[in-house]
Design a protein around this motif. Sequence first.
Motif, PDB file in Angstrom:
ATOM      1  N   ARG A 149     123.450  27.614  32.898  1.00 35.11           N
ATOM      2  CA  ARG A 149     122.399  27.688  31.871  1.00 35.11           C
ATOM      3  C   ARG A 149     121.265  26.720  32.221  1.00 35.11           C
ATOM      4  O   ARG A 149     120.093  27.023  32.014  1.00 35.11           O
ATOM      5  CB  ARG A 149     122.992  27.377  30.501  1.00 35.11           C
ATOM      6  CG  ARG A 149     123.959  28.462  30.026  1.00 35.11           C
ATOM      7  CD  ARG A 149     124.582  28.097  28.695  1.00 35.11           C
ATOM      8  NE  ARG A 149     125.472  29.142  28.205  1.00 35.11           N
ATOM      9  CZ  ARG A 149     126.740  29.279  28.547  1.00 35.11           C
ATOM     10  NH1 ARG A 149     127.295  28.418  29.408  1.00 35.11           N
ATOM     11  NH2 ARG A 149     127.476  30.255  28.054  1.00 35.11           N
ATOM     12  N   SER A 153     117.383  27.638  32.817  1.00 31.68           N
ATOM     13  CA  SER A 153     116.369  26.946  32.032  1.00 31.68           C
ATOM     14  C   SER A 153     115.271  26.377  32.924  1.00 31.68           C
ATOM     15  O   SER A 153     114.078  26.557  32.647  1.00 31.68           O
ATOM     16  CB  SER A 153     117.036  25.824  31.226  1.00 31.68           C
ATOM     17  OG  SER A 153     116.073  24.922  30.744  1.00 31.68           O
ATOM     18  N   PHE A 160     117.360  27.258  27.705  1.00 33.03           N
ATOM     19  CA  PHE A 160     118.243  28.413  27.597  1.00 33.03           C
ATOM     20  C   PHE A 160     118.627  28.509  26.122  1.00 33.03           C
ATOM     21  O   PHE A 160     119.017  27.517  25.517  1.00 33.03           O
ATOM     22  CB  PHE A 160     119.486  28.170  28.456  1.00 33.03           C
ATOM     23  CG  PHE A 160     120.459  29.314  28.490  1.00 33.03           C
ATOM     24  CD1 PHE A 160     120.430  30.238  29.521  1.00 33.03           C
ATOM     25  CD2 PHE A 160     121.405  29.472  27.486  1.00 33.03           C
ATOM     26  CE1 PHE A 160     121.333  31.294  29.561  1.00 33.03           C
ATOM     27  CE2 PHE A 160     122.311  30.525  27.506  1.00 33.03           C
ATOM     28  CZ  PHE A 160     122.266  31.437  28.558  1.00 33.03           C
ATOM     29  N   SER A 162     120.942  29.959  23.115  1.00 33.97           N
ATOM     30  CA  SER A 162     122.127  30.626  22.600  1.00 33.97           C
ATOM     31  C   SER A 162     121.919  30.817  21.105  1.00 33.97           C
ATOM     32  O   SER A 162     121.503  29.881  20.420  1.00 33.97           O
ATOM     33  CB  SER A 162     123.374  29.763  22.818  1.00 33.97           C
ATOM     34  OG  SER A 162     123.514  29.436  24.180  1.00 33.97           O
ATOM     35  N   HIS A 274     119.292  23.335  26.879  1.00 34.23           N
ATOM     36  CA  HIS A 274     120.167  24.332  26.244  1.00 34.23           C
ATOM     37  C   HIS A 274     120.053  24.157  24.733  1.00 34.23           C
ATOM     38  O   HIS A 274     120.414  23.114  24.192  1.00 34.23           O
ATOM     39  CB  HIS A 274     121.606  24.129  26.712  1.00 34.23           C
ATOM     40  CG  HIS A 274     122.549  25.205  26.256  1.00 34.23           C
ATOM     41  ND1 HIS A 274     123.898  25.197  26.508  1.00 34.23           N
ATOM     42  CD2 HIS A 274     122.330  26.344  25.540  1.00 34.23           C
ATOM     43  CE1 HIS A 274     124.463  26.266  25.984  1.00 34.23           C
ATOM     44  NE2 HIS A 274     123.533  26.978  25.375  1.00 34.23           N
ATOM     45  N   ASP A 294     118.982  34.212  25.005  1.00 33.70           N
ATOM     46  CA  ASP A 294     119.663  34.478  26.270  1.00 33.70           C
ATOM     47  C   ASP A 294     121.120  34.879  26.086  1.00 33.70           C
ATOM     48  O   ASP A 294     121.680  35.589  26.915  1.00 33.70           O
ATOM     49  CB  ASP A 294     119.607  33.229  27.160  1.00 33.70           C
ATOM     50  CG  ASP A 294     118.180  32.859  27.508  1.00 33.70           C
ATOM     51  OD1 ASP A 294     117.493  33.712  28.105  1.00 33.70           O
ATOM     52  OD2 ASP A 294     117.743  31.746  27.167  1.00 33.70           O
ATOM     53  N   THR A 348     125.219  38.743  26.354  1.00 29.24           N
ATOM     54  CA  THR A 348     123.961  38.269  26.931  1.00 29.24           C
ATOM     55  C   THR A 348     122.902  39.287  26.544  1.00 29.24           C
ATOM     56  O   THR A 348     123.213  40.337  25.966  1.00 29.24           O
ATOM     57  CB  THR A 348     124.010  38.148  28.463  1.00 29.24           C
ATOM     58  OG1 THR A 348     124.432  39.409  28.988  1.00 29.24           O
ATOM     59  CG2 THR A 348     124.967  37.072  28.895  1.00 29.24           C
TER      60      THR A 348
END
Length: 349
Positions: A149, A153, A160, A162, A274, A294, A348
Amino acid sequence: MGAQPGDAAEFTDLESAAMTAALGAAREGVRGANPLVGAAILTADGQIVTGHHGGAGTPHAEVDAITTAHDLDIDLTTSTLFVTLEPCAHHGRTGPCTEAIINAAIPSVVFASPDSNPLAAGGGKTLAEAGLTVRSGLHEEDSRALNARWVRSTAEARPFVSAKIAQSLDGAVAAADGTSQWITSAESRAHAHEVRARVDAILVGTGTAVADDPRLNARGPDGISLDDQPRPVVLGTSELPVTSFLALNPNTLQLRTHDVRAALDELYAAGVRHLLVEGGPTVLGAFFSAGVVDEVFCYQAPLLIGPGRSSVDGLDIGTLSEALQLIPDDTETQAVSRLGPDFLLHFTT
Ligand code: AOF
Ligand code: ZN
């Protein structure tokens, strides 16, 4: 130069164990602007000494391990250095690891994966040219997974992202009367805390911040240290209640912008690689609409709660052909798993 990725044949069990120790040390590092990197020194008599990188501006893993080895009077001239990332050859916030390795008179180096940062890469070649034995590829996949990740990034120059969704079977995060606590199971919530412990920052909108008074920290059976907590981030212009957990936390960052891309730029500049977006529905909708999600962790509880608040709001989709398509992701764990009565779905985008 040495082994090809996946070619473990030329490494002994002891060498494999040394790299495993380096990977373990890497995981003790601090998430954020720099990748997670660990190192292990294997002595001629089979002793292993580890080191890790503790975050931007602190010594690199190799230097940390060499310092410990010096403290222990270890003979480095007959040792091998294992490092999870190709040693750097650049003058960044610290000096080049290649120089530290050469100065320490270590004759042999094994690294797991190459450095994807063009500014730092090339250390393997530098060391080989200086006469060291350099091999690579040992446990490469594990090292790559550790920083996958982070690599994405830095390539995209934004965190990145989530996204976490915790919802009923009818896609709601709150019932019609606004009640919303404990839709998902204790097992789901424990898993969500494990995810929190791996990210640099956790973002919610001011609506959620006001309604739920979340702490946005990682709690769990093992816990994580106070200094290592992800940074709480609140998106929006409304003021937080002064007695709320987020207002009282000096680490909380409030981004007074409605623009998701601008928010991500600010977070990237602040060292966030992240980001976990935990909602609510308006914020999730904004991130999906901006095309910057992502991966998705969807905790699906076996409840039907009727007309309530949909988990993702404000998507400008009017017809099925415009649907946003997610991709089930089986790479880290199964795309579908059970958490008590709930199902965890991993996608994803
Ligand atoms: C290594 N060993 O332990 C780490 C490396 O400017 P700096 O000092 O913060 O360097 C950051 C870059 O160095 C980072 O982007 C990555 O390319 C490499 N990280 N290299 O030899 C380490 N953490
Ligand atoms: Zn370095």
